[in-house]
Design an enzyme around this catalytic site. Structure first.
Site, mmCIF file in Angstrom:
data_model
loop_
_atom_site.group_PDB
_atom_site.id
_atom_site.type_symbol
_atom_site.label_atom_id
_atom_site.label_comp_id
_atom_site.label_asym_id
_atom_site.label_seq_id
_atom_site.Cartn_x
_atom_site.Cartn_y
_atom_site.Cartn_z
ATOM 1 N N GLU A 39 0.848 -1.197 0.000
ATOM 2 C CA GLU A 39 0.000 0.000 0.000
ATOM 3 C C GLU A 39 0.882 1.246 0.000
ATOM 4 O O GLU A 39 1.842 1.333 0.759
ATOM 5 C CB GLU A 39 -0.894 -0.018 1.248
ATOM 6 C CG GLU A 39 -1.790 1.200 1.356
ATOM 7 C CD GLU A 39 -2.826 1.035 2.455
ATOM 8 O OE1 GLU A 39 -3.439 -0.053 2.549
ATOM 9 O OE2 GLU A 39 -3.000 1.977 3.229
ATOM 10 N N THR A 98 -3.750 5.009 -1.333
ATOM 11 C CA THR A 98 -4.756 5.633 -0.467
ATOM 12 C C THR A 98 -5.383 6.850 -1.152
ATOM 13 O O THR A 98 -4.853 7.394 -2.125
ATOM 14 C CB THR A 98 -4.161 6.067 0.892
ATOM 15 O OG1 THR A 98 -3.178 7.060 0.643
ATOM 16 C CG2 THR A 98 -3.541 4.904 1.634
ATOM 17 N N ARG A 121 -15.828 4.172 3.855
ATOM 18 C CA ARG A 121 -16.486 5.408 4.273
ATOM 19 C C ARG A 121 -15.461 6.529 4.261
ATOM 20 O O ARG A 121 -15.710 7.617 3.778
ATOM 21 C CB ARG A 121 -17.052 5.269 5.692
ATOM 22 C CG ARG A 121 -17.775 6.543 6.117
ATOM 23 C CD ARG A 121 -17.960 6.623 7.596
ATOM 24 N NE ARG A 121 -16.706 6.839 8.297
ATOM 25 C CZ ARG A 121 -16.590 6.958 9.611
ATOM 26 N NH1 ARG A 121 -17.677 6.863 10.362
ATOM 27 N NH2 ARG A 121 -15.417 7.144 10.191
ATOM 28 N N HIS A 135 -14.251 -1.476 14.524
ATOM 29 C CA HIS A 135 -13.961 -0.083 14.167
ATOM 30 C C HIS A 135 -14.131 0.786 15.410
ATOM 31 O O HIS A 135 -14.996 0.518 16.253
ATOM 32 C CB HIS A 135 -14.931 0.348 13.046
ATOM 33 C CG HIS A 135 -14.726 1.757 12.590
ATOM 34 N ND1 HIS A 135 -15.468 2.808 13.075
ATOM 35 C CD2 HIS A 135 -13.835 2.287 11.717
ATOM 36 C CE1 HIS A 135 -15.049 3.936 12.485
ATOM 37 N NE2 HIS A 135 -14.066 3.643 11.661
ATOM 38 N N LYS A 174 8.227 3.247 1.487
ATOM 39 C CA LYS A 174 9.631 2.959 1.843
ATOM 40 C C LYS A 174 10.030 1.612 1.252
ATOM 41 O O LYS A 174 9.605 0.576 1.765
ATOM 42 C CB LYS A 174 9.771 2.870 3.363
ATOM 43 C CG LYS A 174 9.569 4.180 4.096
ATOM 44 C CD LYS A 174 9.580 3.886 5.594
ATOM 45 C CE LYS A 174 9.012 5.034 6.366
ATOM 46 N NZ LYS A 174 9.860 5.985 6.895
HETATM 47 P P1 FAD Z 1 -17.868 1.700 7.498
HETATM 48 O O1 FAD Z 1 -17.829 0.264 7.172
HETATM 49 O O2 FAD Z 1 -18.921 2.527 6.859
HETATM 50 O O3 FAD Z 1 -17.996 1.792 9.078
HETATM 51 C C1 FAD Z 1 -17.816 3.024 9.774
HETATM 52 C C2 FAD Z 1 -18.440 2.886 11.161
HETATM 53 O O4 FAD Z 1 -19.868 2.943 11.052
HETATM 54 C C3 FAD Z 1 -18.141 1.564 11.866
HETATM 55 O O5 FAD Z 1 -18.058 1.810 13.237
HETATM 56 C C4 FAD Z 1 -19.352 0.700 11.549
HETATM 57 O O6 FAD Z 1 -19.558 -0.317 12.509
HETATM 58 C C5 FAD Z 1 -20.460 1.733 11.543
HETATM 59 N N1 FAD Z 1 -21.539 1.421 10.612
HETATM 60 C C6 FAD Z 1 -21.416 1.037 9.324
HETATM 61 N N2 FAD Z 1 -22.649 0.897 8.764
HETATM 62 C C7 FAD Z 1 -23.549 1.227 9.743
HETATM 63 C C8 FAD Z 1 -24.965 1.311 9.798
HETATM 64 N N3 FAD Z 1 -25.720 1.033 8.712
HETATM 65 N N4 FAD Z 1 -25.554 1.708 10.957
HETATM 66 C C9 FAD Z 1 -24.805 2.017 12.045
HETATM 67 N N5 FAD Z 1 -23.447 1.947 12.050
HETATM 68 C C10 FAD Z 1 -22.843 1.568 10.913
HETATM 69 N N6 FAD Z 1 -9.352 6.135 5.053
HETATM 70 C C11 FAD Z 1 -9.210 7.129 4.157
HETATM 71 O O7 FAD Z 1 -9.748 8.226 4.344
HETATM 72 N N7 FAD Z 1 -8.450 6.945 3.017
HETATM 73 C C12 FAD Z 1 -7.857 5.762 2.747
HETATM 74 O O8 FAD Z 1 -7.197 5.606 1.699
HETATM 75 C C13 FAD Z 1 -7.993 4.688 3.682
HETATM 76 N N8 FAD Z 1 -7.429 3.476 3.458
HETATM 77 C C14 FAD Z 1 -7.698 2.428 4.299
HETATM 78 C C15 FAD Z 1 -7.180 1.159 4.006
HETATM 79 C C16 FAD Z 1 -7.485 0.066 4.811
HETATM 80 C C17 FAD Z 1 -6.950 -1.309 4.449
HETATM 81 C C18 FAD Z 1 -8.325 0.244 5.955
HETATM 82 C C19 FAD Z 1 -8.686 -0.919 6.824
HETATM 83 C C20 FAD Z 1 -8.811 1.512 6.273
HETATM 84 C C21 FAD Z 1 -8.513 2.614 5.462
HETATM 85 N N9 FAD Z 1 -8.988 3.898 5.735
HETATM 86 C C22 FAD Z 1 -8.790 4.927 4.845
HETATM 87 C C23 FAD Z 1 -9.669 4.161 7.001
HETATM 88 C C24 FAD Z 1 -11.196 4.070 6.916
HETATM 89 O O9 FAD Z 1 -11.683 4.984 5.998
HETATM 90 C C25 FAD Z 1 -11.683 4.357 8.321
HETATM 91 O O10 FAD Z 1 -11.422 3.278 9.179
HETATM 92 C C26 FAD Z 1 -13.123 4.811 8.427
HETATM 93 O O11 FAD Z 1 -13.291 5.424 9.694
HETATM 94 C C27 FAD Z 1 -14.143 3.693 8.299
HETATM 95 O O12 FAD Z 1 -14.214 3.221 7.030
HETATM 96 P P2 FAD Z 1 -15.065 1.896 6.722
HETATM 97 O O13 FAD Z 1 -15.094 1.742 5.269
HETATM 98 O O14 FAD Z 1 -14.627 0.780 7.567
HETATM 99 O O15 FAD Z 1 -16.499 2.420 7.244
#
Ligand code: FAD
Length: 307
Positions: A18, A49, A107, A150, A290
C-alpha cells in the site's frame, strides 16, 4: 476486468503493498523508483490511499498510473467523504477509462472536526451497493474489516454485521485494519466465518519502523491494542523526553532509532509468519512509500522464497 484478485486469493496467498500519494513534487518524482523496487517482489497488486475530502484525488490517479506502468494492478482506495452520487459515478468512470478497475470502497476517515461524511453516503455499505448497481462487475470491490472492531462501532458484533452487509451488497474481498493482537485476530476470523462472511481476507500489516509513527497509528484513530512485547520494544528504545519531540535531548537518539527499527522489523516478520500460518488469503503490507525497509522485511521473512 483485468484480473480478479479475489479469485486468485482462493488459489494462493497473495502479496501486495500500500502506498500513499506523496505531498511534495520531489516525493512524486521519487515514487516510480520506489514502485519499481517493490515490483521486484512481484506483488499481485499495489493499492493507493485516497485523501478524505478529495484533497489528493489527482495525485491518487497519477500514482495508480505509475503502478500500472510498473506492470502490476493498481487498486485505488475510494471514500464517501464529500462525494455525491454523481461525483462518484464520474470519478469511477474516469478510473475505468484509465484502466483502473479495482477499488477499496471505504467510508473514509472523517476530517478533523467533521461529524459526518458530508456526502450522499453515510457508510461504506451504501457505496458498495451503489458501485455494484452502477457498474455491475466492471469493478472489483474490496472493503475494510476491523479485527478489533472499528473505533466508532456500537460493538464488535454490530461491526461484524456491517461486514456481512458489505458482502451481501456485492463486495469481493476484505482488507483488514492493522491488528497487532493475534489472539483477537483469530477470534474475529472465527466470528466473521460464523456470521456467514465467506469473503477472502487480505491482512493489512503495519510494519514497526518508527516509535512515534507506531504509537500514532495505534492511538490517533484506531484504538489498537499494542501487545506487551511491542510495548517492551517501544519502552526499551524510548527517545527522551518522548518520541514525538522534534528536538529530543536524548544523546543516543540515532542509535535508538536504528535499534528500534531492527527490533520492529523482527516483530513485523514474526507477525507475518503467524498470519501466514493461519492460512489467510493475502499479506497486504502498508509500505509507507519505503522500499528499503520493505525489502528487508520481505527478504528476511522469506515470503517470496518459501512459497
Ligand atoms: P464503514 O464500514 O462505513 O464503518 C464506519 C463505522 O460505522 C463503523 O463503526 C461501523 O460499525 C459503523 N456502521 C457502518 N454501517 C452502519 C450502519 N448502517 N448503521 C450504524 N453503524 C454503521 N481512510 C481514508 O480516508 N483513506 C484511505 O485511503 C484509507 N485506506 C484504508 C485502508 C485500509 C486497508 C483500511 C482498513 C482503512 C482505510 N482507511 C482509509 C480508514 C477508513 O476509511 C476508516 O477506518 C473509516 O473510519 C471507516 O471506514 P469503513 O469503510 O470501515 O467504514
Amino acid at each position: 476486468m483485468s484480473v480478479k484478485l479475489s479469485a486468485l486469493m482462493k488459489e494462493r496467498q497473495l502479496l501486495s503493498f500500500e502506498l500513499f500519494p506523496p505531498k511534495t513534487d520531489v516525493g512524486m518524482e521519487k515514487l516510480p523508483g520506489t514502485i519499481e523496487k517493490l515490483c521486484e517482489f512481484k506483488p499481485e497488486y499495489i493499492s493507493c490511499t485516497y485523501g478524505a475530502g478529495g484533497t489528493n484525488v489527482g495525485k491518487n490517479m497519477d500514482v495508480c498510473k505509475m503502478i500500472q506502468n510498473a506492470g502490476t494492478i493498481p487498486v485505488t482506495h475510494f471514500t464517501c467523504i464529500g462525494n455525491t452520487r454523481e461525483g462518484i459515478k464520474e470519478q469511477l468512470q474516469n478510473y475505468l477509462d484509465n484502466g483502473v478497475d479495482h477499488m477499496l470502497a471505504l467510508r473514509g476517515d472523517l476530517p478533523f472536526g467533521w461529524t459526518g461524511t458530508g456526502g450522499d453516503f453515510k457508510y461504506a455499505t451504501d457505496l458498495v451497493a451503489f458501485v455494484r448497481k452502477e457498474f455491475g462487475d466492471k469493478i472489483e470491490i474490496a472493503v475494510a474489516g476491523s479485527p478489533e472492531g472499528h473505533i466508532a462501532c456500537r460493538s464488535l458484533e454490530a461491526d461484524i454485521a456491517v461486514l456481512k452487509q458489505k458482502q451481501d451488497n456485492g463486495a469481493d474481498y476484505i482488507m483488514t485494519q492493522l491488528c497487532w493482537d493475534m489472539e483477537q485476530f483469530k477470534r474475529w476470523l472465527d466470528a466473521i466465518r460464523t456470521a456467514g462472511v465467506t469473503l477472502p481476507v487480505d491482512v493489512g500489516i503495519m510494519p514497526i519502523l518508527d516509535q512515534a509513527a507506531t504509537i500514532n497509528m495505534a492511538l490517533s484513530r484506531n484504538g489498537c491494542v499494542m501487545p506487551r512485547k511491542l510495548c517492551e520494544i517501544i519502552s526499551k528504545h524510548w527517545i527522551f523526553p518522548n518520541p514525538f519531540d522534534k528536538a529530543p535531548f536524548d544523546a543516543a537518539v540515532d542509535q535508538k532509532k536504528a535499534d528500534f527499527k531492527k527490533a520492529g522489523i523482527e516483530y513485523t516478520i514474526e507477525q507475518i509468519d503467524e498470519y501466514r500460518a493461519l492460512g489467510i488469503n493475502g499479506i497486504h503490507l502498508y509500505a509507507l512509500n519505503k522500499w528499503k525497509d520493505v525489502t528487508d522485511i520481505i527478504n528476511q521473512s522469506g515470503i517470496r522464497t518459501l512459497v
